[in-house]
Enzyme design. Structure first.
Site, PDB file in Angstrom:
ATOM      1  N   ASP A  90      30.937  46.317  38.912  1.00  0.00           N
ATOM      2  CA  ASP A  90      29.638  46.276  39.563  1.00  0.00           C
ATOM      3  C   ASP A  90      29.638  45.449  40.835  1.00  0.00           C
ATOM      4  OD1 ASP A  90      26.833  46.463  39.939  1.00  0.00           O
ATOM      5  OD2 ASP A  90      26.590  44.536  38.925  1.00  0.00           O
ATOM      6  N   ASP A 290      25.992  49.641  45.934  1.00  0.00           N
ATOM      7  CA  ASP A 290      26.021  49.166  44.552  1.00  0.00           C
ATOM      8  C   ASP A 290      26.661  50.195  43.631  1.00  0.00           C
ATOM      9  OD1 ASP A 290      25.563  47.759  42.215  1.00  0.00           O
ATOM     10  OD2 ASP A 290      23.531  48.527  41.990  1.00  0.00           O
TER      11      ASP A 290
END
Length: 466
Positions: A90, A290
């Site tokens: 992430d 992201d």
């Protein structure tokens, strides 16, 4: 082959072994619940939790990810011998955490029952943290709490994979039950250390500091897998190098507006015959790249405008604007820096089933702080992203910053060195992070430069002042 965007500068370091982590693509919790007709109930419960502000009082907030939209996961191991975990890789957070063996020890707590759990007693390289620091990281639907430990982290499961000793990671003793099905075993945060809870150094930064990778960067390529679920080959993280197999030539180096998220500025958006960039030059939107989000998040008014253009109808039971699967919708164009990035219909369409499709664009509000857009998986599937670092950080990490500053001060003190020159009072260039390629002469001679008001390049007679 996909073209590539770089966030920050490519540094000319020696190339070491290239390490890669393969991803598995799975359906997000959002998609699974929508198909089952349970999303509306889930969302109602989630919003009640969000309205209870006491939930956020003690935790360290992560403003980007809720994890209900995660679709790409990878394997890591922690400890010696390695204990295997499936995690979200992430770029929207900065801590590594996994469930500890003590997680769910209460009789009524089943939040860790389906997850792999770390047993420190089985690792010969584990070091307990004696400072007593604990962590509590709050997401949109709950919190993760625990303590920190130190051990060897492997980015993959094979002995040849990137292996990083002495990584500090979170050992979760409590995971709110609402997060039980929202993530896999845990999260491997890849954003900057400034975003990390307790200023813990993220594992990839640790790998850079220990000189275990050739370049202080990683490349992300995400693949298309259609309606297939739980399949390997969904994507690839390449650590310390550019992925030249799946990714094409670099088209832009994009400056970051802040070293927390991989955060930069968006100057305009268009779709079909509509465009919006009025006032954006003075106040551009803040966006983040992201890997932990499966959609493109944008302000509500933009989502509604694009949905109207493509004929989408909002369905509250799925929280998506539904569209006809057989229609080729207009592209979405984003102006970032001097480039326009086009996201085509193959990445804008979210396929729930053979007959049901939605617009892969969701409402996201920055609430006056933090990012205002999220460029998630559709953007990264369209364009490979390279996440990079800077020269100054390398000097600091190498323990050479103090020496550099002493030398610089001595040069500045010798005024004779600038007495006859034309002074540039702004740039020292040890903090530059953005470069561009130019050529001079015919035939072309290639140079990589940064900016001020004069153009200069080294001549063939340049000898360093000897």
């Amino acid at each position: 082959m996909r073209i590539t965007i770089v966030f920050l500068i490519l540094l000319g370091l020696s190339l070491a072994r290239v390490h890669q982590t393969r991803l598995r693509r799975k359906d997000s919790l959002h998609k699974v619940l929508a198909r089952a007709g349970k999303w509306d109930e889930y969302r109602e419960t989630r919003n009640k939790l969000r309205s209870d502000r006491s939930l956020f009082a003690a935790g360290y907030p992560q403003m980007v990810n809720d994890w209900e939209d995660v679709e790409y996961v990878g394997n890591i191991t922690i400890g010696t011998p390695g204990q295997r975990f499936e995690v979200v890789l992430d770029t929207g957070s900065a801590n590594l955490w996994i469930p500890d063996a003590t997680c769910g020890s209460r009789p009524t707590d089943t939040s860790c029952a389906t997850k792999h759990q770390f047993d420190a007693s089985k690792s010969s390289t584990y070091v307990a943290k004696t400072d007593g620091h604990t962590f509590s990281i709050t997401y949109g639907t709950g919190a993760v709490k625990g303590f920190f430990g130190q051990d060897t982290v492997r980015f993959g499961t094979a002995e040849s994979d990137l292996t990083v000793p002495k990584c500090t990671f979170g050992q979760a003793t409590q995971i709110d039950e609402f997060l039980r099905d929202s993530v896999e075993d845990g999260i491997l945060g890849l954003a900057f250390q400034s975003l990390a809870h307790d200023n813990v150094k993220p594992p990839f930064i640790e790998a850079v500091d220990q000189k275990l990778v050739g370049l202080p960067l990683f490349t992300v390529w995400l693949g298309h897998v259609g309606l297939e679920d739980n399949v390997p080959g969904g994507g690839l993280f390449t650590w310390g190098a550019v992925d030249k197999v799946n990714c094409g030539p670099v088209i832009a180096y994009e400056p970051l507006s802040q070293a927390s998220y991989f955060q930069f500025k968006l100057k305009g958006v268009s779709s079909g015959g509509w465009s919006d960039n009025k006032g954006w030059q003075a106040r551009p939107f803040v966006v983040v790249s992201d890997t932990g989000t499966s959609f493109i998040g944008a302000p509500t008014y933009i989502v509604e405008k694009v949905a109207a253009i493509v004929g989408g109808k909002y369905d509250p039971t799925t929280d998506w604007h539904m569209v006809d699967c057989g229609v080729k919708i207009p592209d979405l164009n984003l102006i970032i820096g001097s480039q326009t990035y086009t996201i085509d219909y193959t990445n804008l369409i979210l396929q729930l089933s053979e007959a049901e499709c939605g617009l892969n664009l969701g409402a996201f509000e920055g609430n006056g702080f933090g990012p205002q857009w999220i460029l998630g998986d559709p953007f990264i599937r369209q364009y490979c992203n390279i996440y990079d670092d800077s020269v100054r950080k390398e000097l600091v990490r190498a323990g050479q910053w103090e020496e550099y500053m002493v030398t610089k001060s001595q040069l500045r003190a010798d005024r004779s060195s600038v007495g006859s020159g034309y002074p540039q009072k702004v740039n020292d260039y040890y903090d530059f992070e953005y470069v561009v390629n130019i050529t001079i002469e015919t035939p072309e001679q290639f140079f990589e430069v940064t900016g001020s008001a004069n153009l200069w390049v080294p001549d063939t007679t340049c000898n360093g002042g000897a």
